[in-house]
Design a protein around this motif. Sequence first.
Motif, PDB file in Angstrom:
ATOM      1  N   VAL A 285       2.244   7.674   5.988  1.00 53.01           N
ATOM      2  CA  VAL A 285       0.838   8.071   5.868  1.00 53.01           C
ATOM      3  C   VAL A 285      -0.030   7.244   6.802  1.00 53.01           C
ATOM      4  O   VAL A 285      -0.976   7.766   7.417  1.00 53.01           O
ATOM      5  CB  VAL A 285       0.376   7.920   4.401  1.00 53.01           C
ATOM      6  CG1 VAL A 285      -1.119   8.186   4.281  1.00 53.01           C
ATOM      7  CG2 VAL A 285       1.145   8.872   3.505  1.00 53.01           C
ATOM      8  N   SER A 286       0.281   5.953   6.947  1.00 52.02           N
ATOM      9  CA  SER A 286      -0.527   5.097   7.822  1.00 52.02           C
ATOM     10  C   SER A 286      -0.466   5.583   9.262  1.00 52.02           C
ATOM     11  O   SER A 286      -1.476   5.558   9.983  1.00 52.02           O
ATOM     12  CB  SER A 286      -0.022   3.652   7.731  1.00 52.02           C
ATOM     13  OG  SER A 286       1.353   3.572   8.067  1.00 52.02           O
TER      14      SER A 286
ATOM     15  N   ALA B 227       0.831  -1.206   0.000  1.00 53.04           N
ATOM     16  CA  ALA B 227       0.000   0.000   0.000  1.00 53.04           C
ATOM     17  C   ALA B 227       0.864   1.253   0.000  1.00 53.04           C
ATOM     18  O   ALA B 227       0.578   2.232  -0.693  1.00 53.04           O
ATOM     19  CB  ALA B 227      -0.933  -0.003   1.215  1.00 53.04           C
ATOM     20  N   ASP B 228       1.937   1.227   0.780  1.00 53.25           N
ATOM     21  CA  ASP B 228       2.845   2.372   0.825  1.00 53.25           C
ATOM     22  C   ASP B 228       3.569   2.535  -0.499  1.00 53.25           C
ATOM     23  O   ASP B 228       3.746   3.659  -0.989  1.00 53.25           O
ATOM     24  CB  ASP B 228       3.842   2.193   1.964  1.00 53.25           C
ATOM     25  CG  ASP B 228       4.782   3.379   2.087  1.00 53.25           C
ATOM     26  OD1 ASP B 228       4.326   4.436   2.541  1.00 53.25           O
ATOM     27  OD2 ASP B 228       5.958   3.236   1.721  1.00 53.25           O
TER      28      ASP B 228
ATOM     29  N   ILE C 213      -2.661  15.290   5.975  1.00 53.41           N
ATOM     30  CA  ILE C 213      -1.543  14.440   5.567  1.00 53.41           C
ATOM     31  C   ILE C 213      -0.410  15.295   5.012  1.00 53.41           C
ATOM     32  O   ILE C 213       0.762  15.116   5.361  1.00 53.41           O
ATOM     33  CB  ILE C 213      -2.004  13.410   4.523  1.00 53.41           C
ATOM     34  CG1 ILE C 213      -2.996  12.434   5.155  1.00 53.41           C
ATOM     35  CG2 ILE C 213      -0.824  12.661   3.936  1.00 53.41           C
ATOM     36  CD1 ILE C 213      -3.561  11.437   4.205  1.00 53.41           C
ATOM     37  N   HIS C 214      -0.757  16.254   4.154  1.00 51.93           N
ATOM     38  CA  HIS C 214       0.264  17.126   3.577  1.00 51.93           C
ATOM     39  C   HIS C 214       0.988  17.917   4.660  1.00 51.93           C
ATOM     40  O   HIS C 214       2.218  18.045   4.636  1.00 51.93           O
ATOM     41  CB  HIS C 214      -0.373  18.076   2.570  1.00 51.93           C
ATOM     42  CG  HIS C 214      -0.746  17.432   1.275  1.00 51.93           C
ATOM     43  ND1 HIS C 214       0.088  17.406   0.184  1.00 51.93           N
ATOM     44  CD2 HIS C 214      -1.878  16.783   0.897  1.00 51.93           C
ATOM     45  CE1 HIS C 214      -0.503  16.769  -0.819  1.00 51.93           C
ATOM     46  NE2 HIS C 214      -1.696  16.378  -0.408  1.00 51.93           N
ATOM     47  N   LEU C 215       0.247  18.440   5.617  1.00 57.53           N
ATOM     48  CA  LEU C 215       0.872  19.247   6.671  1.00 57.53           C
ATOM     49  C   LEU C 215       1.733  18.399   7.591  1.00 57.53           C
ATOM     50  O   LEU C 215       2.825  18.824   8.009  1.00 57.53           O
ATOM     51  CB  LEU C 215      -0.213  19.973   7.476  1.00 57.53           C
ATOM     52  CG  LEU C 215      -1.042  21.004   6.694  1.00 57.53           C
ATOM     53  CD1 LEU C 215      -2.113  21.601   7.593  1.00 57.53           C
ATOM     54  CD2 LEU C 215      -0.151  22.090   6.112  1.00 57.53           C
TER      55      LEU C 215
ATOM     56  N   GLU D 256      -2.200   4.736   0.941  1.00 61.95           N
ATOM     57  CA  GLU D 256      -2.537   4.615   2.358  1.00 61.95           C
ATOM     58  C   GLU D 256      -3.690   5.524   2.747  1.00 61.95           C
ATOM     59  O   GLU D 256      -4.508   5.189   3.595  1.00 61.95           O
ATOM     60  CB  GLU D 256      -1.309   4.934   3.216  1.00 61.95           C
ATOM     61  CG  GLU D 256      -0.312   3.794   3.319  1.00 61.95           C
ATOM     62  CD  GLU D 256      -0.770   2.761   4.340  1.00 61.95           C
ATOM     63  OE1 GLU D 256      -1.901   2.847   4.819  1.00 61.95           O
ATOM     64  OE2 GLU D 256       0.023   1.851   4.640  1.00 61.95           O
ATOM     65  N   HIS D 257      -3.789   6.698   2.134  1.00 59.87           N
ATOM     66  CA  HIS D 257      -4.814   7.662   2.506  1.00 59.87           C
ATOM     67  C   HIS D 257      -6.042   7.598   1.598  1.00 59.87           C
ATOM     68  O   HIS D 257      -6.943   8.416   1.732  1.00 59.87           O
ATOM     69  CB  HIS D 257      -4.235   9.080   2.458  1.00 59.87           C
ATOM     70  CG  HIS D 257      -3.813   9.506   1.085  1.00 59.87           C
ATOM     71  ND1 HIS D 257      -2.812   8.880   0.380  1.00 59.87           N
ATOM     72  CD2 HIS D 257      -4.263  10.502   0.269  1.00 59.87           C
ATOM     73  CE1 HIS D 257      -2.652   9.462  -0.786  1.00 59.87           C
ATOM     74  NE2 HIS D 257      -3.525  10.445  -0.881  1.00 59.87           N
TER      75      HIS D 257
END
Length: 1090
Positions: free
Chosen positions: A1007-1008, A209-210, A826-828, A215-216
């Motif tokens: 991300v996870s 997934a990564d 997620i971006h931050l 992941e998101h």
Amino acid sequence: MHISPARRIILEIASPIFFPYGRSVSRNVLQLFDSKPAATNIKILFLECEDLQKALETTVSQSMNPRTLHYHISGSCLTNIARHVLMVKIFSSPEFDPMKNEDLEYIWEVWYGVYWSSPEISLRFKTDVKDLMNDNLPANVEIHPGKCLQSLKCVWKEWLLLVDSKKSDNNVEAILHARSAANRAGWCKGMSKGITEEEQDFELVRRVADHMGVEHFPEPIKTAVIFEAHNFFFELDNGIPGGCRGKFINPTLLETKTKRWIVHHTVSPFNSYLPLPLNNTLDPFKAAEGCAVTHYCQNVLQKQLILYRQKMEKIKWVLHMGDPIELCFTLTEIFDAIDCSRLSDEVGLANVLCAAGKRLSEEAESVILVETSSWSKLAPTLVCYVEEALCAPLAMLPTVYGLRLADPLPIGSSFRPESSTNITVCLTWKRTQSYKNLRPNFLASLNPWLKRLANRCFSPAQQQQTLEDICGTECYTPMTFFYIAGSAAQRMNRGFDGFRQVQELSTELDPCSLLAWRTFSQWVWLGMFPLIADAHLDPEAADRIRQHLAQVATVLLFSARVSFDRIEMKSFYEAKTKSMGQPKLRLILLPHVVYGDLPMDKPLDISQYALVAHCIDNILLHFNKNYTSGWVTVSFPLIANHGLSETHSGVIVDIQTGLPLIPLGPVRSLQTEPFTQSYPFADPGATLPDELADPPPLDSIPSMSIVDCLETESQYIVTVHCCYKDEREEDGPLQFVPGLSWFMDHQPPCESVHHITLIMDQSFDSQTLTFTVPFPFIAETVVAMPYKPGEIRLFLEKAIYEPWPAQFSSRPERVCGDFLLRDLKIHLEQQFDSVRTSSLDALHQIRLMISRLFDLVLTDNHTFLMIAELNAPSSEDDSSEPDWYLRIHLPIVSNKTGSPMLMLSAFDSSLAPKLVHRGEMSIQDINADFQRIYTEDANKETRSIPCFVTSSREESRLLRYILRLNSTKIGRDTQEYETISFWPFDENSPWLATFLSPCYSDQPRPVSEIWSELLLKNEGKRGKKDKQLEDITVHQYICASCQQLTKKAKRCGRCKAVHYCDAACQRKNWTKHKSICTQVKSDNFVTSTI
């Protein structure tokens, strides 16, 4: 025959892991290339090219017509070159039509298919390969050297045998089983040994997934993508439809000699097409069939091929077989763009930039692209990696390598990483200005960095390190040092004098490295003196120099032919089994006594013989065609008067293991011939060396001339000879130079320049002097001071925290559209390192400020902000003004890479008084603009305007640099941004049209992990209204109404993106959810969980 500056790596004995197509995202090589409108031909060099996807991507993205594109494809893998020729033949064929399903299926299966089920594909494949073997190459293809065409025909012949083999049915099943086992072993590498099989499978899914970057993603999309990728990597050997009969393994993916599967475990058809889109581009019906990603990739390839065929007549392919570093020093063409792939991980960044820089055009818009995936093994950050690999700080790279980074690494990455476990980054390099009318002190300026480089290139103890730690720098050799030092001396107009000064560094080398130093020093002298004589001296003086050179020691090429039965084959394979890569070689000359007792099965510790042994790192090996029997020829340069003929013997060792590999025998038994390879940086330039130049007549000495120049990390110190009147010497030393002024050609709003013109205006004379430096300096900080009678000193502060002039003239980017707020967190969070620390460095604080600013805009809808320095000096009236006034223009938008952007109108308080002082703006105009852009609407706010605080001067300078740099990346056309009708247009204005975006970490949090943390926060705030967390409640098992975890969640029947405990929770949340239900539905497709 050419000996590479990079250390020789053995690839002939045991086949390396194969990469038949791209390992990372395909990029447009010309993305940052700003060509001149008059240019008609663009030449691009792809070094060690594994896949033609980059060339197709570049072709599609190249909108400037008419142009002729010359693609030079280099590779050291014969199978890859054979694949490239075949692919170009297929999609350049007049009969090929990418709009036809059968043609698209054919190119896809040949390019990416693991095995072929359709007999039509095999038949077409055999027809095309036979055409190639009959010399029916595509008209737009050339192959160099011409003799390698015969080797390619041998590869194509093996492919035909594999397709025609009667044993293919049995081979398919065996190869697929071996492939799945190898892939699983590779993906599971590094997992804890004590985990259960179930835990291993769970971690395997997480890694896939990564790798795919999902992941998101909402659960249905994520599940479908993981299922398809997992099936490709590990399950192709299970349940082949219709069995194995009539099917063939794709022969282009097999090792031609052994017919083994040696493709790297992470290679997949999807890698070049990542990141996957989080919208309705993925077909839900294909997802249900388990092939949504494949279908998406095929559609992208189809569009690329359609556009390629529209431009096909203007595209030429030139394929080069051989060592890519050697190629750069033997080619004569100059290229506008050079893509080096991941070559830096194999031979070191310094070798790559030095070689590619030799072939790069001198135009400022030309680019070099370098990918690296193992940089984190050498240093914790990209800045540290670049400085460690190049043995110089960022501020010295324009002088040492003639290149600058197009991406500002000190402020983090502007691109969100593709994966948190395999972080591949692409570094873009551009040409810089050279020194003009200036000859800096070579050794005084570069001494610390040349010492670091010499320690890397001449270190004898590298066999104690592993490849996991040094990231290609183990391939630096003495020739690397002399190439880099020579190229830097040329750029500093010190070709001969610089090399003469470098000789001082030999006193700090280990004794075992001195012979290599003597050899290459003599080689450089022999290459440089004749050019000096021809360029600057009269014929008689030139003849005297040649006569002198004929009497000095020359450099010879020593060679030996060694039978394979004398080679320690076990050591070659042992290096691979230890996961240390292919053997990397060094020749060691040992006394006969030591050599005679040398065990070939034990590591050689060179430190025991440091005073009597000699290391030679630049060697050339040539194997015969049969890699299991026969011979190998070993060649290396050595100074003629080495004095070792009767005392020493040679042996080649692997620097990783220290194991002896190839015994050469006594030096006296080696054959010799002249070493004819030319030194590529021997051009002495237009200036005669100091020791050969005669002093000019007194009446010809210019009234202003540069005496000396010292470059440091932070500034240039230029000593200038000039005549000026000192009318106040009796009052003490002057703090200024009477009559001296200067002029710089910088264009506002840029504050940095490369050029400066000095003007000495005296009543009796007028003098001028113009010069150029490679790293720009701040125009307003130039200081001139009297130094001693007849000389002044000029201090130029480097523009460390100011964009370069070239960046202000670059082509601006376009905003792509609104940003999906559910991904904002997620971006931050990916601004911060995977290991959270309480770091107080300036960049960390800026990242925290950016996160808080986005939060403030979303939660409280603030659009007016101020930023002030905590300990800023107060003005005379004891009233301090904020450094910045920011007006935010909503909505949050995204750039072409998908990162969120806050569009800003930013008022620079420090710039306003300077503009008034220089007479470029009046106070009335500044106040009028401020009233129109900021005050009028800010006064309508019923709440106080937030003020962010920077805690240090460095933090304030870094923030200013980010805002000013971002202003160079966007256009200022109000038609492009309809919501912004009041951006200032005057270049001499304290207002900037700019933006703020996340400064991503080099090694971000997974991300996870971020998702888990956000979901826990969401559970703790179950009764609160949080707009940001509402946007991420699309994750399964979280009720969008009560925020409770539930194992039996019911999905919204309309958008399929949010979940509820039951119908009661859904009705309770409907008033909030209905406004986004349709929008979410348009961004996600529906599919069943697989």
